[in-house]
Design an enzyme around this catalytic site. Sequence first.
Site, short mmCIF file in Angstrom:
data_model
loop_
_atom_site.label_atom_id
_atom_site.label_comp_id
_atom_site.label_asym_id
_atom_site.label_seq_id
_atom_site.Cartn_x
_atom_site.Cartn_y
_atom_site.Cartn_z
CB ALA A 1 -0.86 -0.01 1.24
CD GLU B 1 -2.57 -7.01 3.08
OE1 GLU B 1 -2.21 -5.92 2.51
OE2 GLU B 1 -3.02 -7.40 4.30
CD GLU C 1 1.87 -5.24 5.63
OE1 GLU C 1 2.77 -5.96 5.94
OE2 GLU C 1 0.93 -5.05 4.81
N GLY D 1 0.52 -4.84 1.15
CA GLY D 1 -0.52 -4.65 0.28
C GLY D 1 -0.46 -5.54 -1.28
N1 CAA Z 1 4.64 3.14 -1.00
C1 CAA Z 1 5.00 4.24 -1.49
N2 CAA Z 1 6.09 4.39 -2.29
C2 CAA Z 1 6.80 3.29 -2.35
C3 CAA Z 1 6.68 2.11 -1.62
C4 CAA Z 1 5.25 1.95 -1.08
N3 CAA Z 1 5.11 0.65 -0.45
N4 CAA Z 1 7.50 1.39 -2.06
C5 CAA Z 1 8.50 1.92 -2.74
N5 CAA Z 1 7.98 3.15 -3.07
C6 CAA Z 1 8.71 4.29 -3.96
C7 CAA Z 1 9.98 4.83 -3.25
O1 CAA Z 1 9.53 5.58 -2.07
C8 CAA Z 1 10.77 5.23 -4.05
O2 CAA Z 1 10.16 6.50 -4.59
P1 CAA Z 1 11.28 7.89 -4.87
O3 CAA Z 1 12.09 7.55 -5.86
O4 CAA Z 1 10.11 8.92 -4.96
O5 CAA Z 1 11.63 7.98 -3.43
C9 CAA Z 1 10.50 4.26 -5.33
O6 CAA Z 1 9.10 3.74 -5.05
C10 CAA Z 1 11.44 3.23 -5.43
O7 CAA Z 1 11.76 2.65 -4.16
P2 CAA Z 1 13.18 2.39 -3.37
O8 CAA Z 1 14.12 3.83 -3.81
O9 CAA Z 1 12.80 2.30 -1.89
O10 CAA Z 1 13.54 1.10 -3.97
P3 CAA Z 1 14.72 0.19 -3.55
O11 CAA Z 1 15.14 -0.94 -4.67
O12 CAA Z 1 15.72 0.67 -2.72
O13 CAA Z 1 13.78 -0.64 -2.46
C11 CAA Z 1 11.72 -1.89 -1.34
C12 CAA Z 1 12.83 -1.38 -2.81
C13 CAA Z 1 12.54 -2.68 -0.57
C14 CAA Z 1 10.74 -2.63 -2.06
C15 CAA Z 1 11.49 -0.47 -0.82
O14 CAA Z 1 11.00 0.38 -1.54
C16 CAA Z 1 10.59 -0.65 0.29
O15 CAA Z 1 10.97 -1.02 1.35
N6 CAA Z 1 9.22 -0.18 0.01
C17 CAA Z 1 8.19 -0.30 1.07
C18 CAA Z 1 7.81 -1.71 1.20
C19 CAA Z 1 6.72 -1.87 2.25
O16 CAA Z 1 6.82 -1.47 3.59
N7 CAA Z 1 5.46 -2.31 1.84
C20 CAA Z 1 4.42 -2.41 2.83
C21 CAA Z 1 3.50 -1.10 2.62
S1 CAA Z 1 2.26 -1.26 4.16
C22 CAA Z 1 0.82 -2.05 3.75
O17 CAA Z 1 1.12 -2.64 2.50
C23 CAA Z 1 -0.08 -2.01 4.42
C24 CAA Z 1 -1.24 -2.91 4.10
O18 CAA Z 1 -1.12 -4.06 4.30
C25 CAA Z 1 -2.39 -2.52 3.46
#
Ligand code: CAA
Length: 260
Positions: free
Chosen positions: A66, A114, A134, A111
């Site tokens: 998400a 999911e 999460e 998400g």
């Molecule tokens: N939400 C918003 N933006 C996201 C995102 C997310 N879940 N995942 C990645 N992005 C964005 C980053 O912010 C980045 O944007 P900018 O260039 O504008 O900064 C772009 O995508 C590329 O990401 P990274 O630079 O972080 O890429 P990376 O290769 O270094 O890392 C990754 C990849 C490990 C997947 C890392 O992006 C990450 O940890 N993302 C978040 C994953 C996460 O925590 N997901 C769970 C979200 S909570 C949820 O989903 C709740 C639910 O159950 C409903």
Amino acid sequence: MEFKNLLIETADGVATLTVNRPQALNALNSEVLTELASAFYQLEYDPAVRVVVLTGAGEKAFVAGADIKEMAAMSSFEGHQFALKGQHCMMAMEKMKTPVIAAVNGFALGGGLELALGCDFIYASEKAKLGFPEVTLGIIPGFGGTQNLARLIGKNRANELIFTGRMIAADKAQAWGIVNEVFAPEELLVKAKETAAAIAGVGPLGVTYAKNAIANGLNMGKEDGFRYEASLFGVLFGTADQKEGMGAFVEKRKAVFTGK
Ligand code: CAA
């Protein structure tokens, strides 16, 4: 309907639905969720579509979760509404008469996992990484992950994955029963579409009723599930597809199903 964040391509009964927001690793914001719900509805009632393959745009991610930037400022009420909206999407896939295959081409996190779990089954690339980060954000999965994962792989493995927030590779996800098969990255979509084509070639009402029997039966006791299965089995004997399928077998020819 025109979509800003989705691509849809349909050929020979198979629709490929791509979440297309690669600049945010295909993260699910409210707009993407609205579009997904509309796309599922549109695809379910498109007579040209018998199976959907769901994937993510770009090399890196299926869906990285998400949208954290959107969620960061949410109130408790908004968080609740956002979870309900995501859950609505996952339930829409489960209730769709059309099967949906997830082709997990990269990160499937939060998400994103999911979304994959909401599909009827999952194929993954060797490069895929799956997990529920999460807890590292101070929350829990909210789009059905605690429920769907525990039902799929059992409580203890679901607990480990969700409590630690760790990512697992595709081969471990396969060993744990999350992923059906793992393919080289360049083969993933080809294989997913091949399986989709095989499903598109059999009786569509049979597939729909099988999906219905399995999904609903899992929420019932076994005897109720058996009764439900027998009712659906009986209903199919009133269809042209059953006459065609069995007639073709007896006449030693290939069946031509109409979905009627
Ligand atoms: N939400 C918003 N933006 C996201 C995102 C997310 N879940 N995942 C990645 N992005 C964005 C980053 O912010 C980045 O944007 P900018 O260039 O504008 O900064 C772009 O995508 C590329 O990401 P990274 O630079 O972080 O890429 P990376 O290769 O270094 O890392 C990754 C990849 C490990 C997947 C890392 O992006 C990450 O940890 N993302 C978040 C994953 C996460 O925590 N997901 C769970 C979200 S909570 C949820 O989903 C709740 C639910 O159950 C409903």
